[in-house]
Design a protein around this motif. Structure first.
Motif, PDB file in Angstrom:
ATOM      1  N   ASP A   4      -9.101   7.430  -1.887  1.00 26.78           N
ATOM      2  CA  ASP A   4      -9.727   7.436  -0.925  1.00 26.78           C
ATOM      3  C   ASP A   4     -10.260   9.037  -0.881  1.00 26.78           C
ATOM      4  O   ASP A   4     -11.256   9.373   0.024  1.00 26.78           O
ATOM      5  CB  ASP A   4      -8.989   7.156   0.463  1.00 26.78           C
ATOM      6  CG  ASP A   4      -7.827   8.144   0.702  1.00 26.78           C
ATOM      7  OD1 ASP A   4      -7.449   8.930  -0.208  1.00 26.78           O
ATOM      8  OD2 ASP A   4      -7.339   8.010   1.793  1.00 26.78           O
TER       9      ASP A   4
ATOM     10  N   ASP B  89       1.668   9.219  -6.026  1.00 26.94           N
ATOM     11  CA  ASP B  89       2.181  10.869  -5.433  1.00 26.94           C
ATOM     12  C   ASP B  89       3.285  11.223  -6.565  1.00 26.94           C
ATOM     13  O   ASP B  89       3.154  12.391  -6.878  1.00 26.94           O
ATOM     14  CB  ASP B  89       2.786  10.685  -4.264  1.00 26.94           C
ATOM     15  CG  ASP B  89       1.716  10.735  -3.048  1.00 26.94           C
ATOM     16  OD1 ASP B  89       0.492  10.793  -3.339  1.00 26.94           O
ATOM     17  OD2 ASP B  89       2.159  10.345  -1.951  1.00 26.94           O
TER      18      ASP B  89
ATOM     19  N   HIS C  15      -5.577  10.591  -4.758  1.00 23.55           N
ATOM     20  CA  HIS C  15      -5.595   9.223  -4.173  1.00 23.55           C
ATOM     21  C   HIS C  15      -7.199   9.006  -4.133  1.00 23.55           C
ATOM     22  O   HIS C  15      -8.190   9.718  -3.853  1.00 23.55           O
ATOM     23  CB  HIS C  15      -5.551   9.470  -2.529  1.00 23.55           C
ATOM     24  CG  HIS C  15      -3.840   9.736  -2.420  1.00 23.55           C
ATOM     25  ND1 HIS C  15      -3.544   9.841  -1.186  1.00 23.55           N
ATOM     26  CD2 HIS C  15      -2.902   9.805  -3.118  1.00 23.55           C
ATOM     27  CE1 HIS C  15      -2.030   9.715  -1.094  1.00 23.55           C
ATOM     28  NE2 HIS C  15      -1.811  10.222  -2.419  1.00 23.55           N
TER      29      HIS C  15
ATOM     30  N   ALA D 288       0.943  -1.138  -0.020  1.00 22.05           N
ATOM     31  CA  ALA D 288       0.116   0.046   0.019  1.00 22.05           C
ATOM     32  C   ALA D 288       0.948   1.265  -0.011  1.00 22.05           C
ATOM     33  O   ALA D 288       0.576   2.009  -0.658  1.00 22.05           O
ATOM     34  CB  ALA D 288      -0.900  -0.038   1.094  1.00 22.05           C
ATOM     35  N   ASP D 289       1.998   1.136   0.779  1.00 23.41           N
ATOM     36  CA  ASP D 289       2.723   2.414   0.754  1.00 23.41           C
ATOM     37  C   ASP D 289       3.409   2.680  -0.338  1.00 23.41           C
ATOM     38  O   ASP D 289       3.557   3.729  -0.952  1.00 23.41           O
ATOM     39  CB  ASP D 289       3.865   2.163   2.093  1.00 23.41           C
ATOM     40  CG  ASP D 289       3.141   2.368   3.533  1.00 23.41           C
ATOM     41  OD1 ASP D 289       2.178   3.144   3.513  1.00 23.41           O
ATOM     42  OD2 ASP D 289       4.139   1.812   4.392  1.00 23.41           O
TER      43      ASP D 289
ATOM     44  N   THR E  15      -4.645   3.584  -0.922  1.00 15.48           N
ATOM     45  CA  THR E  15      -5.575   4.110  -0.058  1.00 15.48           C
ATOM     46  C   THR E  15      -6.861   3.593   0.073  1.00 15.48           C
ATOM     47  O   THR E  15      -7.737   3.740   0.778  1.00 15.48           O
ATOM     48  CB  THR E  15      -5.848   5.725  -0.218  1.00 15.48           C
ATOM     49  OG1 THR E  15      -6.108   5.951  -1.701  1.00 15.48           O
ATOM     50  CG2 THR E  15      -4.331   6.272  -0.413  1.00 15.48           C
ATOM     51  N   ASP E  16      -7.415   3.548  -1.181  1.00 15.92           N
ATOM     52  CA  ASP E  16      -8.860   2.742  -1.397  1.00 15.92           C
ATOM     53  C   ASP E  16      -8.835   2.148  -2.978  1.00 15.92           C
ATOM     54  O   ASP E  16      -7.781   2.236  -3.674  1.00 15.92           O
ATOM     55  CB  ASP E  16      -9.796   4.154  -1.412  1.00 15.92           C
ATOM     56  CG  ASP E  16     -11.127   3.451  -1.144  1.00 15.92           C
ATOM     57  OD1 ASP E  16     -11.348   2.192  -0.976  1.00 15.92           O
ATOM     58  OD2 ASP E  16     -12.014   4.204  -0.980  1.00 15.92           O
TER      59      ASP E  16
ATOM     60  N   THR F 269       0.953   3.816  -3.119  1.00 16.36           N
ATOM     61  CA  THR F 269       0.706   5.351  -2.736  1.00 16.36           C
ATOM     62  C   THR F 269       1.874   6.316  -3.250  1.00 16.36           C
ATOM     63  O   THR F 269       1.631   7.343  -3.640  1.00 16.36           O
ATOM     64  CB  THR F 269       0.269   5.636  -1.253  1.00 16.36           C
ATOM     65  OG1 THR F 269      -0.745   4.689  -0.972  1.00 16.36           O
ATOM     66  CG2 THR F 269       0.154   7.115  -0.936  1.00 16.36           C
TER      67      THR F 269
END
Length: 121
Positions: free
Chosen positions: A36, A28, A34, A20-21, A72-73, A24
């Motif tokens: 979410d 970015d 994102h 997930a990190d 994030t989602d 993300t």
């Protein structure tokens, strides 16, 4: 976060958190929003990894469905009238652009524009 902080986080995090990190950070880096933070009616650019791809045929029209996860989602992607799209497969990283719809609490982008990201060996 410093080098020691990143090292400690990798040491204490499970694989799902690390994935997930990483997703993300990739989103970015390319300037994508994102998932979410996306809202109904918003035009967005997202980048993430496909968790699943499925064909949903019915009597009226086929639809290719996929789930894009950006760390994030997740957002459901639906291509109406398509039975398959070359390169759209589970595990593939892609960038999509489209308008967010929401149905039963699930974020959806219908017929998104997309770019397939290079496959890393």
């Amino acid at each position: 976060m410093g080098n020691i902080g990143r090292w400690f986080k990798k040491l204490t995090s499970d694989d799902a958190e690390l994935e997930a990190d990483a997703l993300t950070e990739e989103a970015d880096a390319c300037g994508a929003e994102h998932a979410d933070g996306c809202r109904k009616g918003q035009r967005v650019t997202l980048q993430g990894r496909l968790r699943y791809v499925d064909l949903h045929p019915n009597e009226a029209q086929a639809a290719l469905t996929a789930e894009l996860y950006d760390g994030t989602d997740s957002v459901k992607l639906i291509w109406l009238g398509r039975r398959s799209i070359s390169g759209i497969e589970p595990g593939r990283t892609m960038r999509v652009r489209g308008r967010v719809a929401v149905q039963d609490g699930q974020k959806i982008i219908y017929n998104p524009d997309y770019d397939l990201m290079s496959v890393h060996a």
